[in-house]
Design a protein around this motif. Sequence first.
Motif, PDB file in Angstrom:
ATOM      1  N   ILE A   1       0.842  -1.209   0.000  1.00 45.54           N
ATOM      2  CA  ILE A   1       0.000   0.000   0.000  1.00 45.54           C
ATOM      3  C   ILE A   1       0.877   1.259   0.000  1.00 45.54           C
ATOM      4  O   ILE A   1       0.700   2.166  -0.821  1.00 45.54           O
ATOM      5  CB  ILE A   1      -0.945   0.011   1.245  1.00 45.54           C
ATOM      6  CG1 ILE A   1      -1.864  -1.220   1.255  1.00 45.54           C
ATOM      7  CG2 ILE A   1      -1.740   1.313   1.304  1.00 45.54           C
ATOM      8  CD1 ILE A   1      -2.845  -1.290   0.116  1.00 45.54           C
ATOM      9  N   PHE A   2       1.848   1.298   0.938  1.00 46.20           N
ATOM     10  CA  PHE A   2       2.721   2.475   1.043  1.00 46.20           C
ATOM     11  C   PHE A   2       3.595   2.627  -0.194  1.00 46.20           C
ATOM     12  O   PHE A   2       3.877   3.740  -0.627  1.00 46.20           O
ATOM     13  CB  PHE A   2       3.601   2.394   2.297  1.00 46.20           C
ATOM     14  CG  PHE A   2       2.856   2.713   3.570  1.00 46.20           C
ATOM     15  CD1 PHE A   2       2.228   3.942   3.730  1.00 46.20           C
ATOM     16  CD2 PHE A   2       2.777   1.784   4.599  1.00 46.20           C
ATOM     17  CE1 PHE A   2       1.540   4.247   4.900  1.00 46.20           C
ATOM     18  CE2 PHE A   2       2.090   2.079   5.772  1.00 46.20           C
ATOM     19  CZ  PHE A   2       1.471   3.317   5.920  1.00 46.20           C
TER      20      PHE A   2
ATOM     21  N   TRP B   1       1.458   4.119  -2.996  1.00 50.43           N
ATOM     22  CA  TRP B   1       1.223   5.548  -2.690  1.00 50.43           C
ATOM     23  C   TRP B   1       2.485   6.373  -2.972  1.00 50.43           C
ATOM     24  O   TRP B   1       2.425   7.418  -3.626  1.00 50.43           O
ATOM     25  CB  TRP B   1       0.804   5.686  -1.215  1.00 50.43           C
ATOM     26  CG  TRP B   1       0.927   7.081  -0.704  1.00 50.43           C
ATOM     27  CD1 TRP B   1       0.092   8.136  -0.953  1.00 50.43           C
ATOM     28  CD2 TRP B   1       1.994   7.610   0.118  1.00 50.43           C
ATOM     29  NE1 TRP B   1       0.561   9.266  -0.330  1.00 50.43           N
ATOM     30  CE2 TRP B   1       1.731   8.980   0.329  1.00 50.43           C
ATOM     31  CE3 TRP B   1       3.132   7.036   0.692  1.00 50.43           C
ATOM     32  CZ2 TRP B   1       2.566   9.787   1.090  1.00 50.43           C
ATOM     33  CZ3 TRP B   1       3.973   7.841   1.459  1.00 50.43           C
ATOM     34  CH2 TRP B   1       3.689   9.198   1.651  1.00 50.43           C
ATOM     35  N   ARG B   2       3.632   5.878  -2.537  1.00 49.27           N
ATOM     36  CA  ARG B   2       4.888   6.608  -2.694  1.00 49.27           C
ATOM     37  C   ARG B   2       5.256   6.780  -4.169  1.00 49.27           C
ATOM     38  O   ARG B   2       5.665   7.859  -4.611  1.00 49.27           O
ATOM     39  CB  ARG B   2       6.003   5.855  -1.948  1.00 49.27           C
ATOM     40  CG  ARG B   2       7.378   6.493  -2.024  1.00 49.27           C
ATOM     41  CD  ARG B   2       7.471   7.719  -1.172  1.00 49.27           C
ATOM     42  NE  ARG B   2       8.841   8.258  -1.173  1.00 49.27           N
ATOM     43  CZ  ARG B   2       9.198   9.378  -0.575  1.00 49.27           C
ATOM     44  NH1 ARG B   2       8.302  10.092   0.101  1.00 49.27           N
ATOM     45  NH2 ARG B   2      10.444   9.813  -0.625  1.00 49.27           N
TER      46      ARG B   2
ATOM     47  N   LEU C   1       3.324   6.797  -6.754  1.00 52.78           N
ATOM     48  CA  LEU C   1       2.394   7.648  -7.506  1.00 52.78           C
ATOM     49  C   LEU C   1       2.476   9.116  -7.081  1.00 52.78           C
ATOM     50  O   LEU C   1       1.991   9.996  -7.785  1.00 52.78           O
ATOM     51  CB  LEU C   1       0.955   7.132  -7.339  1.00 52.78           C
ATOM     52  CG  LEU C   1       0.676   5.761  -7.971  1.00 52.78           C
ATOM     53  CD1 LEU C   1      -0.739   5.307  -7.667  1.00 52.78           C
ATOM     54  CD2 LEU C   1       0.907   5.774  -9.486  1.00 52.78           C
ATOM     55  N   THR C   2       3.095   9.402  -5.921  1.00 48.90           N
ATOM     56  CA  THR C   2       3.124  10.790  -5.432  1.00 48.90           C
ATOM     57  C   THR C   2       4.524  11.413  -5.465  1.00 48.90           C
ATOM     58  O   THR C   2       4.654  12.624  -5.477  1.00 48.90           O
ATOM     59  CB  THR C   2       2.593  10.872  -3.975  1.00 48.90           C
ATOM     60  OG1 THR C   2       3.358   9.978  -3.151  1.00 48.90           O
ATOM     61  CG2 THR C   2       1.121  10.496  -3.899  1.00 48.90           C
TER      62      THR C   2
END
Length: 525
Positions: free
Chosen positions: A251-252, A255-256, A258-259
């Motif tokens: 999950i992290f 997120w990382r 994509l950001t």
Amino acid sequence: MATQAEDLVEYGFRRVIITITAVLCALLEIVDTTIVNVALNDMRGTLGATLTDIAWVITAYAIANVIIIPMTSWLSQQFGRRNYFAASIIIFTVSSFLCGNATNIWELVFFRFIQGMGGGALLVTAQTIITESYPAAKRGMAQAIYGMGVIVGPTLGPPLGGYLVDNFSWPYIFYINIPLGIIATVLTLSFVRSPKYGEKLKANQVDWWGIVFLAAFIGSLQYVLEHGQQDDWFENSTIITLSVLSFLGLIFFIWRQLTYQYPIVNLRVLKDKNLRIGTIMCFILGFGLYGTTFIVPIYTQSILGWTATDTGLLLIPSSITTALLMPVIGKLIQKGIPQAYLVSIGFLVFFGFTFWMHNVMTPDTGTEHMFWPLILRGIGLGFLFVPITTLALSTLQGKQIGEGAAFTGMMRQLGGSFGIAIITTFISRFSQQHRVDLISHLDSAKFEVQQRIQQMQMMFMSKGFSASESLDKAHKALEGSVIKQSTVLSYMDVFLYLGIMFLICIPFMLLIKKGSGKVDMSNVH
């Protein structure tokens, strides 16, 4: 940019040398994944390790491999592809020497982890180098040549390992890499060229958190898959903890990536529909390739009592069939036959192989019974590997090629890990179920059962045992026979379910966008 892509295309002697170098490196990496399996017993004896400890020799390598594969494209851009490839070969070769000289089990595990870090890069970077060295029209053939190494590798490991262990000693399975690694390093530095990349990242721009999350996700997942069955899956607190860690890591990590401005893995490349389908198919291919490479040796050695060398020799004709078929498939793709049709044929042929194996398995099956089904397996893999890899990369451009190759490589390895984990679990569970079913038919009141026990008792008595000892031995022999039968039945089930999985895949191939089958290499960075 387009001319720069064409600059990387090689012709004549240079292309032959680069192709040989890349295939040699891919082969080195893959042979090393399976060659260790046959030497584990000898390692245990020499290093005084337990069964659980010695399993780490395989696990450490696999974890390092799967962590590094998604990062290869990014690392190539940071250090230049030629330098990164050469450095990986050197790391692999030096750690092979250190593995051979290890004096205790944890030294060996540590050096195997380092070897896996070097080895993971070899697979994907070799694929990218071969792809870029061929003009667009011949990319199918390029994948076929690369595929020979990837398919033949897992089969060469066990017989080669068996020969070296039987005739020399286990460190030689690592020492054999050293001369090949030196040759590959010299050829890489002399002939391989790097594409011109943009600016390199400064140390403070590197996505360190992305690396941590990726390692947590993949490393934990690989451990769970390798040790799940022997540790009784979710009854074990370590497995539960690592499963949670793997899920949170995923999950992290997503997120990382994509950001963050400079991600280590470009997840956006998965917007390409063909790559998405290709990575799923690579997962299933890994499942079938590594799963069957794992299950056949275990069946022949534990049920039929064969040696590692005999088992390896059994698998070689299948691999030769695949190797001979691959250039033919490459030609068919060049002629414009849609990859989806070829993959569908491959899945159908693979189903034929699993169904045939399901029907020929007995506690005393011979080589003659398995020869033709395994040839069929070779044909199926030939139809699957090249079309799936060219399909996955067929609509990508530029540096996305390397990123796409990293995804397909990772998914093939993970497919193998999932396949082996699920197969070992199924064999264990199905064996217990079949044993219960078989024992329920062994009613001691039945005349046939009494007669069988009596015959076995008489046989043992004729060898000088007392009546009570002979009866005890007869019961144990019957129990052994039941366990053997129930294990064979569980192998039959696994082959049947594998076949059904491949059949189910065929309709999904119709979702595929009809690409040219060629890989567009313009805008390479």
